[in-house]
Scaffold this motif. Structure first.
Motif, PDB file in Angstrom:
ATOM      1  N   VAL A   1       0.847  -1.189   0.000  1.00  0.00           N
ATOM      2  CA  VAL A   1       0.000   0.000   0.000  1.00  0.00           C
ATOM      3  C   VAL A   1       0.883   1.239   0.000  1.00  0.00           C
ATOM      4  O   VAL A   1       2.005   1.217   0.528  1.00  0.00           O
ATOM      5  CB  VAL A   1      -0.948  -0.020   1.214  1.00  0.00           C
ATOM      6  CG1 VAL A   1      -0.174   0.028   2.521  1.00  0.00           C
ATOM      7  CG2 VAL A   1      -1.974   1.089   1.139  1.00  0.00           C
ATOM      8  N   GLN A   2       0.393   2.309  -0.587  1.00  0.00           N
ATOM      9  CA  GLN A   2       1.142   3.555  -0.625  1.00  0.00           C
ATOM     10  C   GLN A   2       1.068   4.272   0.714  1.00  0.00           C
ATOM     11  O   GLN A   2       0.097   4.101   1.471  1.00  0.00           O
ATOM     12  CB  GLN A   2       0.593   4.453  -1.725  1.00  0.00           C
ATOM     13  CG  GLN A   2       0.863   3.935  -3.132  1.00  0.00           C
ATOM     14  CD  GLN A   2       0.481   4.945  -4.192  1.00  0.00           C
ATOM     15  OE1 GLN A   2      -0.272   5.884  -3.935  1.00  0.00           O
ATOM     16  NE2 GLN A   2       1.001   4.765  -5.388  1.00  0.00           N
ATOM     17  N   PRO A   3       2.058   5.100   1.015  1.00  0.00           N
ATOM     18  CA  PRO A   3       1.990   5.901   2.250  1.00  0.00           C
ATOM     19  C   PRO A   3       0.697   6.707   2.295  1.00  0.00           C
ATOM     20  O   PRO A   3       0.253   7.270   1.284  1.00  0.00           O
ATOM     21  CB  PRO A   3       3.205   6.820   2.122  1.00  0.00           C
ATOM     22  CG  PRO A   3       4.171   6.053   1.287  1.00  0.00           C
ATOM     23  CD  PRO A   3       3.326   5.311   0.289  1.00  0.00           C
ATOM     24  N   GLY A   4       0.105   6.732   3.465  1.00  0.00           N
ATOM     25  CA  GLY A   4      -1.175   7.402   3.635  1.00  0.00           C
ATOM     26  C   GLY A   4      -2.367   6.513   3.402  1.00  0.00           C
ATOM     27  O   GLY A   4      -3.508   6.911   3.669  1.00  0.00           O
TER      28      GLY A   4
ATOM     29  N   SER B   1      -3.678   5.812   7.610  1.00  0.00           N
ATOM     30  CA  SER B   1      -2.519   6.717   7.557  1.00  0.00           C
ATOM     31  C   SER B   1      -1.210   5.948   7.674  1.00  0.00           C
ATOM     32  O   SER B   1      -0.324   6.308   8.452  1.00  0.00           O
ATOM     33  CB  SER B   1      -2.610   7.768   8.678  1.00  0.00           C
ATOM     34  OG  SER B   1      -3.795   8.509   8.570  1.00  0.00           O
ATOM     35  N   LEU B   2      -1.096   4.906   6.903  1.00  0.00           N
ATOM     36  CA  LEU B   2       0.077   4.044   6.978  1.00  0.00           C
ATOM     37  C   LEU B   2       1.323   4.774   6.475  1.00  0.00           C
ATOM     38  O   LEU B   2       1.256   5.609   5.572  1.00  0.00           O
ATOM     39  CB  LEU B   2      -0.147   2.777   6.161  1.00  0.00           C
ATOM     40  CG  LEU B   2      -1.122   1.779   6.805  1.00  0.00           C
ATOM     41  CD1 LEU B   2      -1.644   0.782   5.777  1.00  0.00           C
ATOM     42  CD2 LEU B   2      -0.458   1.060   7.959  1.00  0.00           C
ATOM     43  N   ASN B   3       2.439   4.455   7.092  1.00  0.00           N
ATOM     44  CA  ASN B   3       3.723   4.996   6.646  1.00  0.00           C
ATOM     45  C   ASN B   3       4.757   3.874   6.590  1.00  0.00           C
ATOM     46  O   ASN B   3       4.474   2.743   7.003  1.00  0.00           O
ATOM     47  CB  ASN B   3       4.165   6.138   7.562  1.00  0.00           C
ATOM     48  CG  ASN B   3       4.301   5.705   9.011  1.00  0.00           C
ATOM     49  OD1 ASN B   3       5.100   4.823   9.333  1.00  0.00           O
ATOM     50  ND2 ASN B   3       3.532   6.321   9.895  1.00  0.00           N
ATOM     51  N   SER B   4       5.929   4.205   6.136  1.00  0.00           N
ATOM     52  CA  SER B   4       6.942   3.168   5.905  1.00  0.00           C
ATOM     53  C   SER B   4       7.334   2.445   7.186  1.00  0.00           C
ATOM     54  O   SER B   4       7.747   1.280   7.149  1.00  0.00           O
ATOM     55  CB  SER B   4       8.181   3.785   5.252  1.00  0.00           C
ATOM     56  OG  SER B   4       8.718   4.798   6.084  1.00  0.00           O
ATOM     57  N   GLU B   5       7.199   3.122   8.314  1.00  0.00           N
ATOM     58  CA  GLU B   5       7.536   2.504   9.601  1.00  0.00           C
ATOM     59  C   GLU B   5       6.566   1.383   9.971  1.00  0.00           C
ATOM     60  O   GLU B   5       6.854   0.593  10.873  1.00  0.00           O
ATOM     61  CB  GLU B   5       7.537   3.553  10.712  1.00  0.00           C
ATOM     62  CG  GLU B   5       8.607   4.614  10.543  1.00  0.00           C
ATOM     63  CD  GLU B   5       9.998   4.026  10.679  1.00  0.00           C
ATOM     64  OE1 GLU B   5      10.828   4.212   9.761  1.00  0.00           O
ATOM     65  OE2 GLU B   5      10.258   3.342  11.702  1.00  0.00           O
ATOM     66  N   ASP B   6       5.453   1.305   9.302  1.00  0.00           N
ATOM     67  CA  ASP B   6       4.463   0.259   9.567  1.00  0.00           C
ATOM     68  C   ASP B   6       4.747  -1.013   8.773  1.00  0.00           C
ATOM     69  O   ASP B   6       4.059  -2.028   8.959  1.00  0.00           O
ATOM     70  CB  ASP B   6       3.054   0.751   9.236  1.00  0.00           C
ATOM     71  CG  ASP B   6       2.637   1.936  10.083  1.00  0.00           C
ATOM     72  OD1 ASP B   6       2.073   2.901   9.531  1.00  0.00           O
ATOM     73  OD2 ASP B   6       2.878   1.882  11.314  1.00  0.00           O
TER      74      ASP B   6
END
Length: 123
Positions: free
Chosen positions: A12-15, A85-90
């Motif tokens: 999934v893309q960031p966000g 609100s996913l980001n790369s740290e997830d």
């Protein structure tokens, strides 16, 4: 055999958002607290969230608070983790786990753990 099966992981893309599912097989989740843990390459395993048997109490790691929501549907014998609100740290492999009655921050306290589902956040 008794098992937990996670699903819903994806790229999934960031966000973006994902909803993970945790389905129990050959046992009922009614008396089990459900925890979600994640493991990223080169990082320690992290407890992400937990929901009690009744569903009235939920717990979240600071890193996901306000973005993730844990829930359960005992009639479907399934628990969920809504991730927004996913980001790369997830990015990590996400595991669900079942523990009788109460939550714990340690995966070792859980009776059953699933094989995991991969979540990758990248553009």
């Amino acid at each position: 055999q008794v098992q937990l099966v996670e699903s819903g992981g994806d790229l999934v893309q960031p966000g973006g958002s994902l909803r993970l599912s945790c389905a129990a097989s050959r046992f009922a989740l009614n008396n089990y607290a459900i925890g979600w843990f994640r493991q990223a390459p080169g990082k320690e395993r992290e407890g992400v969230s937990c929901i009690t048997v009744s569903g009235r109490s939920t717990y979240y790691a600071d890193s996901v608070k306000g973005r993730f929501t844990i829930s359960r549907d005992n009639a479907k014998n399934t628990a969920y983790l809504q991730m927004n609100s996913l980001n790369s740290e997830d990015t990590a492999v996400y595991h669900c786990a079942a523990r009788l009655y109460t939550c714990s921050s340690s995966l070792y306290d859980y009776a059953y753990t699933g094989q995991g589902t991969q979540v990758t956040v990248s553009s």
